[in-house]
Write a protein that holds these residues in place. Structure first.
Motif, PDB file in Angstrom:
ATOM      1  N   LYS A 196      -1.357  78.581  81.790  1.00 19.98           N
ATOM      2  CA  LYS A 196      -1.824  78.205  80.449  1.00 19.98           C
ATOM      3  C   LYS A 196      -2.016  76.693  80.321  1.00 19.98           C
ATOM      4  N   PHE A 197      -1.844  75.967  81.413  1.00 25.74           N
ATOM      5  CA  PHE A 197      -1.991  74.526  81.353  1.00 25.74           C
ATOM      6  C   PHE A 197      -2.763  74.058  82.571  1.00 25.74           C
ATOM      7  N   ASN A 198      -3.806  73.269  82.317  1.00 21.91           N
ATOM      8  CA  ASN A 198      -4.659  72.856  83.426  1.00 21.91           C
ATOM      9  C   ASN A 198      -4.722  71.330  83.561  1.00 21.91           C
ATOM     10  N   GLY A 199      -3.782  70.644  82.910  1.00 17.25           N
ATOM     11  CA  GLY A 199      -3.773  69.189  82.990  1.00 17.25           C
ATOM     12  C   GLY A 199      -2.864  68.703  84.108  1.00 17.25           C
ATOM     13  N   LEU A 200      -2.412  67.481  83.977  1.00 15.96           N
ATOM     14  CA  LEU A 200      -1.530  66.888  84.981  1.00 15.96           C
ATOM     15  C   LEU A 200      -0.089  66.874  84.462  1.00 15.96           C
ATOM     16  N   TYR A 201       0.826  66.473  85.318  1.00 15.06           N
ATOM     17  CA  TYR A 201       2.245  66.453  84.948  1.00 15.06           C
ATOM     18  C   TYR A 201       2.836  65.067  85.136  1.00 15.06           C
ATOM     19  N   HIS A 202       4.026  64.901  84.574  1.00 17.47           N
ATOM     20  CA  HIS A 202       4.815  63.712  84.864  1.00 17.47           C
ATOM     21  C   HIS A 202       6.288  64.132  84.859  1.00 17.47           C
ATOM     22  N   VAL A 203       6.960  63.933  85.990  1.00 17.05           N
ATOM     23  CA  VAL A 203       8.364  64.328  86.100  1.00 17.05           C
ATOM     24  C   VAL A 203       9.256  63.136  85.748  1.00 17.05           C
ATOM     25  N   LEU A 204      10.076  63.298  84.730  1.00 16.38           N
ATOM     26  CA  LEU A 204      10.964  62.197  84.313  1.00 16.38           C
ATOM     27  C   LEU A 204      12.125  61.999  85.281  1.00 16.38           C
ATOM     28  N   GLY A 205      12.547  63.091  85.896  1.00 17.92           N
ATOM     29  CA  GLY A 205      13.685  63.009  86.811  1.00 17.92           C
ATOM     30  C   GLY A 205      15.015  63.184  86.114  1.00 17.92           C
ATOM     31  N   GLY A 206      15.025  63.846  84.972  1.00 19.78           N
ATOM     32  CA  GLY A 206      16.274  64.111  84.272  1.00 19.78           C
ATOM     33  C   GLY A 206      16.111  63.944  82.777  1.00 19.78           C
ATOM     34  N   VAL A 207      17.250  63.798  82.099  1.00 19.83           N
ATOM     35  CA  VAL A 207      17.245  63.590  80.648  1.00 19.83           C
ATOM     36  C   VAL A 207      18.060  62.349  80.327  1.00 19.83           C
ATOM     37  N   LEU A 208      17.922  61.886  79.108  1.00 18.62           N
ATOM     38  CA  LEU A 208      18.710  60.732  78.665  1.00 18.62           C
ATOM     39  C   LEU A 208      20.184  61.085  78.699  1.00 18.62           C
ATOM     40  N   GLU A 209      20.967  60.191  79.241  1.00 27.34           N
ATOM     41  CA  GLU A 209      22.411  60.383  79.204  1.00 27.34           C
ATOM     42  C   GLU A 209      22.996  59.159  78.542  1.00 27.34           C
ATOM     43  N   PRO A 210      23.738  59.361  77.446  1.00 27.67           N
ATOM     44  CA  PRO A 210      24.214  58.234  76.653  1.00 27.67           C
ATOM     45  C   PRO A 210      25.085  57.254  77.443  1.00 27.67           C
ATOM     46  N   VAL A 211      25.833  57.772  78.412  1.00 35.30           N
ATOM     47  CA  VAL A 211      26.794  56.911  79.110  1.00 35.30           C
ATOM     48  C   VAL A 211      26.141  56.066  80.202  1.00 35.30           C
ATOM     49  N   THR A 212      25.326  56.732  81.018  1.00 30.53           N
ATOM     50  CA  THR A 212      24.717  55.995  82.128  1.00 30.53           C
ATOM     51  C   THR A 212      23.466  55.284  81.633  1.00 30.53           C
ATOM     52  N   ASN A 213      22.940  54.381  82.413  1.00 28.10           N
ATOM     53  CA  ASN A 213      21.703  53.756  81.948  1.00 28.10           C
ATOM     54  C   ASN A 213      20.525  54.663  82.274  1.00 28.10           C
ATOM     55  N   ASN A 214      19.483  54.532  81.503  1.00 30.01           N
ATOM     56  CA  ASN A 214      18.374  55.477  81.603  1.00 30.01           C
ATOM     57  C   ASN A 214      17.206  54.931  82.399  1.00 30.01           C
ATOM     58  N   ASN A 215      17.450  53.849  83.125  1.00 27.53           N
ATOM     59  CA  ASN A 215      16.356  53.228  83.866  1.00 27.53           C
ATOM     60  C   ASN A 215      15.796  54.121  84.953  1.00 27.53           C
ATOM     61  N   LYS A 216      16.618  55.091  85.378  1.00 25.09           N
ATOM     62  CA  LYS A 216      16.139  55.944  86.466  1.00 25.09           C
ATOM     63  C   LYS A 216      15.058  56.920  85.990  1.00 25.09           C
ATOM     64  N   LEU A 217      15.004  57.176  84.692  1.00 27.11           N
ATOM     65  CA  LEU A 217      13.958  58.063  84.191  1.00 27.11           C
ATOM     66  C   LEU A 217      12.600  57.364  84.279  1.00 27.11           C
ATOM     67  N   LYS A 218      11.582  58.137  84.652  1.00 30.39           N
ATOM     68  CA  LYS A 218      10.272  57.526  84.920  1.00 30.39           C
ATOM     69  C   LYS A 218       9.456  57.364  83.633  1.00 30.39           C
ATOM     70  N   ILE A 219      10.045  56.718  82.641  1.00 26.75           N
ATOM     71  CA  ILE A 219       9.346  56.555  81.363  1.00 26.75           C
ATOM     72  C   ILE A 219       8.359  55.381  81.428  1.00 26.75           C
ATOM     73  N   GLY A 220       8.774  54.278  82.055  1.00 22.07           N
ATOM     74  CA  GLY A 220       7.882  53.129  82.228  1.00 22.07           C
ATOM     75  C   GLY A 220       6.653  53.526  83.025  1.00 22.07           C
ATOM     76  N   GLU A 221       6.860  54.345  84.060  1.00 18.09           N
ATOM     77  CA  GLU A 221       5.752  54.808  84.902  1.00 18.09           C
ATOM     78  C   GLU A 221       4.792  55.661  84.075  1.00 18.09           C
ATOM     79  N   LEU A 222       5.353  56.440  83.146  1.00 17.41           N
ATOM     80  CA  LEU A 222       4.506  57.263  82.275  1.00 17.41           C
ATOM     81  C   LEU A 222       3.667  56.373  81.366  1.00 17.41           C
TER      82      LEU A 222
END
Ligand SMILES: [Zn+2]
Length: 200
Positions: free
Chosen positions: A105-131
């Protein structure tokens, strides 16, 4: 007299049982059954199994564009020019892509964040800047947030949506209907398919 039945096995058996038992959803009993099953297979099949296992980490990498698992620099989805290049579906993990692809049902592209926000650890590992870079560089018209319907997934979707609030790109989210706390990865194709079609 009580003793560990597992100690009766020869060392390679025991070692392999430990490996299998360490996998998610595989208990020690199932691990034993799998190892005995493998032992009964012909050597060629086992060699191929071992080789495939070995290649899992050596021949696979992350797509440089969407961070899906890929054999090449670009994954097969990013490399497919017949797909809608103006839509990006944002997911937590590569397995979510497989689940969404199965719905057809979806024919576009994807972007994998690599997880979810975690309040304790820093969130720099998520690929939000790349998005953000992707959206800036290509003419993306819609970003579909397909995070899991969990507290962390919701928080992450809100965080990503905020990052694009001043963009012209439309940001949508999968429709409700997926059971709360459940994973996209395990949703049935029909439910997930309609959550994609009814996104808002
Ligand atoms: Zn890709």
């Amino acid at each position: 007299m009580k003793f560990e039945i597992i100690n009766m096995y020869p060392r390679p058996f025991k070692k392999l049982i430990d490996h299998f038992a360490s996998l998610p959803s595989v208990g020690p009993k199932m691990a034993e059954r799998l190892v005995i099953y493998l032992f009964k297979q012909n050597p060629e099949k086992l060699k191929d199994f071992a080789k495939t296992l070995d290649e899992l980490k050596t021949n696979l990498k992350y797509c440089t564009q969407c961070f899906n698992i890929s054999e090449n620099e670009l994954c097969s989805i990013c490399a497919d020019s017949s797909r809608n290049q103006k839509m990006i579906c944002v997911v937590e993990e590569p397995l979510d892509i497989f689940a969404i692809e199965k719905t057809k049902k979806f024919n576009g592209l994807y972007h994998v964040l690599g997880g979810v926000l975690e309040p304790v650890t820093n969130n720099n590992k998520l690929k939000i800047g790349e998005l953000e870079n992707r959206v800036k560089e290509s003419n993306i018209t819609e970003i579909i947030l397909a995070m899991n319907p969990t507290t962390e997934g919701d928080a992450t979707a809100m965080y990503v949506a905020r990052a694009f609030k001043d963009h012209e790109t439309q940001v949508t989210r999968l429709a409700r209907g997926l059971s709360t706390g459940g994973d996209i990865e395990y949703a049935d194709e029909l439910t997930l398919g309609s959550a994609i079609l009814n996104r808002k």
